[in-house]
Design an enzyme around this catalytic site. Structure first.
Site, PDB file in Angstrom:
ATOM      1  N   ASP A 104       0.829  -1.197   0.000  1.00 52.89           N
ATOM      2  CA  ASP A 104       0.000   0.000   0.000  1.00 52.89           C
ATOM      3  C   ASP A 104       0.874   1.261   0.000  1.00 52.89           C
ATOM      4  O   ASP A 104       1.878   1.320   0.720  1.00 52.89           O
ATOM      5  CB  ASP A 104      -0.857  -0.046   1.282  1.00 52.89           C
ATOM      6  CG  ASP A 104      -1.966   0.976   1.317  1.00 52.89           C
ATOM      7  OD1 ASP A 104      -2.780   0.979   0.389  1.00 52.89           O
ATOM      8  OD2 ASP A 104      -2.008   1.766   2.285  1.00 52.89           O
ATOM      9  N   GLU A 125       1.548  -0.218  -4.978  1.00 53.86           N
ATOM     10  CA  GLU A 125       0.674   0.891  -5.373  1.00 53.86           C
ATOM     11  C   GLU A 125       1.557   2.133  -5.494  1.00 53.86           C
ATOM     12  O   GLU A 125       1.953   2.721  -4.487  1.00 53.86           O
ATOM     13  CB  GLU A 125      -0.406   1.112  -4.307  1.00 53.86           C
ATOM     14  CG  GLU A 125      -1.373   2.206  -4.719  1.00 53.86           C
ATOM     15  CD  GLU A 125      -2.211   2.766  -3.558  1.00 53.86           C
ATOM     16  OE1 GLU A 125      -3.294   3.275  -3.827  1.00 53.86           O
ATOM     17  OE2 GLU A 125      -1.746   2.691  -2.403  1.00 53.86           O
TER      18      GLU A 125
HETATM   19  C1  GLC Z   1      -4.262   3.042  -0.510  1.00 53.90           C
HETATM   20  C2  GLC Z   1      -5.512   2.186  -0.564  1.00 53.90           C
HETATM   21  C3  GLC Z   1      -6.665   3.006  -0.060  1.00 53.90           C
HETATM   22  C4  GLC Z   1      -6.385   3.466   1.357  1.00 53.90           C
HETATM   23  C5  GLC Z   1      -5.052   4.211   1.419  1.00 53.90           C
HETATM   24  C6  GLC Z   1      -4.614   4.423   2.829  1.00 53.90           C
HETATM   25  O1  GLC Z   1      -4.361   4.126  -1.383  1.00 53.90           O
HETATM   26  O2  GLC Z   1      -5.708   1.707  -1.856  1.00 53.90           O
HETATM   27  O3  GLC Z   1      -7.856   2.283  -0.122  1.00 53.90           O
HETATM   28  O4  GLC Z   1      -7.398   4.331   1.797  1.00 53.90           O
HETATM   29  O5  GLC Z   1      -4.030   3.481   0.784  1.00 53.90           O
HETATM   30  O6  GLC Z   1      -4.188   3.197   3.390  1.00 53.90           O
END
Ligand code: GLC
Length: 560
Positions: free
Chosen positions: A205, A253
């Site tokens: 993440d 991500e």
């Molecule tokens: C990432 C996740 C999202 C979450 C954020 C904070 O962007 O995809 O859903 O709110 O991280 O953890």
């Protein structure tokens, strides 16, 4: 590339399927999906043909960010089950040939995590240093917040301590201090724990926030010891994970511009993330669909930095968050808004849409199929979000990004077959209206050879039979029609050509695909073609039509 090599890096030809356990299938009738329910659905996923399940966070949580606010990295939210059931999931999945990855939320914890509770007791507490603090008044950081509808600063004041803590996301998600070796040890230990339970990797993440925001962290005068090379942390993580499990994989991500992507893969060395979501390609798919002109997408694909052979792009059309359009220009974003989400309640954060794909495309089955066919031919590894296989819609009345996280629609029956609980007890209501379970559900579509489900099943099978789509080099083929993307993915031995018509009108495309006469196997149908002795072929596409052709020279070992 030999076909036998593909087994070494499974993530380069996988099909990922993201799901949230608590909205997938409720096996005990309490209104919340659970691991027991997921176990009942492993055969379904194997039948669909996906190869790796990505579980959104299942950790204990106050649930303020749908599980991305974690209070125990080793635990399982008791509402969804326990470790025994988790091991059953892993074993059942393995038996059916499926892998499992889990979300690793290591940028931050919940403010209810025992570490943070201890951290805010006093500045001398050993856990204080687990987070990033500053004693002086922070500058205006309103332009850096992830959720501008709720937050206006990335620093929040702890009144008792008189210090501010860093939180790139919500203020109840304090960022961990990764410059602290103890925190890095904690992260390793946690990843090691889940690897030991059998996961095949992690969806990482929010990577840039904990790797590269060195400036913000350095501003915290109390703890100026930011790592000299922030990417060393990511290199160390990959090395650790692969020491523990050779074929485990990190999928990051990372939504950054093209010129910043390569460093998250570890540059030419390829020793950081194994995979990264292609956010830019995704955004340009929508721009190209809105314009019925493939040039933005073609440019985005060609512009990707070349990556190390052990690395890979994860392609996707939708995920669990908003459809972010943040990498488009303001004008481009407005074009996509106008085409796919003109109403204020369909938009979010000023940068995205809270809709699923079928509703954005007005439910047009030709266009929806074209979009998914495209997804499976894009160079990379396709990632589906649960419900995409049946064309689920969204619940615009749900709060923010929850609009696209409604319960899975299994049948046309009560609660869409998701749960036997009273509707008022459901974790979230089912999608209402024309995309609700009465009209869109697995049970009906699985038995219908003409359904979207059956089409997705076919796409997945075709993708898995073409490792060159995941492994190969890629080129956009020259031809004069801007509404058509013609591209080729190829290795020394194999080559697949795909054509996609982004426009509603039929079109005829001429291509030169070989030196001489070769067979062209229609991978989704029965309309094989062949080139003339100059290697040329003329292809007719319907409006929103598409075609996958395997170039099949005489004498090749592969089945036509
Ligand atoms: C990432 C996740 C999202 C979450 C954020 C904070 O962007 O995809 O859903 O709110 O991280 O953890």
């Amino acid at each position: 590339m030999r076909v036998t090599e593909t087994s070494d890096q499974w993530w380069k030809t996988a099909v990922f399927y993201c799901l949230h356990v608590d909205t997938y299938y409720d096996s005990n009738g309490d209104g919340v999906g659970d691991l027991g329910g997921l176990a009942e659905r492993i055969d379904y996923l194997a039948e669909l043909g996906v190869t790796c399940i990505w579980l959104m966070p299942i950790y204990p949580t106050p649930g303020r960010d749908d599980g991305y606010d974690v209070t125990d990295f080793y635990g399982i939210d008791p509402r969804v089950g326990h470790h025994g059931q988790f091991v059953e999931i892993i074993r059942t999945a393995k038996d059916r040939g499926l892998r499992v990855i889990v979300d690793a939320v290591i940028n931050h914890t919940s403010d209810q995590h025992p570490w943070f509770k201890a951290a805010r007791r006093s500045v001398d507490n050993p856990f204080h240093d687990y987070y990033v603090w500053r004693s002086d008044t922070p500058p205006d950081t309103s332009d850096q917040v992830a959720f501008p509808d709720v937050e206006n600063s990335i620093w929040a004041k702890d009144e008792k301590l008189g210090q501010w803590y860093l939180h790139h996301f919500y203020s109840y998600q304090p960022d961990l201090n990764v410059a602290n070796p103890k925190v890095r040890d904690e992260i390793d230990r946690m990843l090691g724990f889940w690897l030991q339970l059998g996961v095949d990797g992690f969806r990482m993440d929010a990577v840039p926030y904990f790797v590269d925001d060195v400036e913000t962290r350095a501003e915290s005068k109390d703890h100026p010891e930011v790592p000299a090379d922030p990417h060393q942390h990511l290199r160390d993580l990959r090395a650790f994970v692969n020491r523990r499990k050779g074929n485990a994989m990190l999928l990051g991500e990372v939504n950054v511009p093209h010129d910043q992507q390569l460093k998250y893969f570890g540059g030419q060395a390829g020793d950081e993330l194994h995979m990264m979501f292609d956010f830019i390609g995704m955004q340009n798919v929508y721009l190209s669909m809105a314009r019925r002109d493939v040039r933005p997408l073609a440019a985005a694909l060609v512009d990707r930095p070349p990556i190390h052979p052990t690395c890979q792009w994860a392609t996707f059309l939708r995920n669990h968050d908003e459809l972010t359009l943040d990498k488009l220009t303001d004008e481009e974003r407005q074009e996509v808004f106008a085409a796919f989400g003109p109403e204020p309640q369909e938009q979010i954060y000023g940068r995205g849409l809270k809709r699923r794909l079928p509703t954005m495309l007005g439910g047009d089955p030709r266009r929806i199929r074209m979009a998914y066919s495209l997804l499976f031919t894009l160079p990379g590894t396709p990632t589906l979000f649960y419900g995409e296989e049946i064309g689920m819609g969204e619940d615009l009345a749900a709060e923010g990004r929850m609009a696209v996280r409604t319960p899975m629609q299994w049948t046309s029956g009560r609660n869409g077959g998701f749960s036997t609980a009273r509707p008022s007890r459901l974790v979230q209501r089912l999608t209402p209206g024309g995309y609700g379970p009465e009209h869109v559900n697995v049970a009906d579509q699985r038995r219908d050879p003409d359904s979207l489900w059956s089409f997705m099943h076919k796409l997945i099978r075709a993708y898995r039979a073409c490792p060159e789509l995941g492994w190969g080099q890629f080129e956009v083929l020259e031809q004069p029609h801007h509404q058509v993307l013609a591209h080729r993915s190829f290795t020394d031995e194999a080559s697949v050509v795909a054509l996609h018509n982004f426009g509603p009108e039929p079109v005829t495309v001429e291509l030169t695909l070989a030196q001489g006469c070769v067979d062209l196997v229609d991978l989704l149908g029965l309309d094989d073609l062949s080139t003339d002795d100059q290697g040329r072929v003329t292809v007719a596409l319907e409006g929103y039509g598409f075609l996958w052709l395997r170039v099949h020279p005489p004498g090749t070992a592969r089945l036509p």
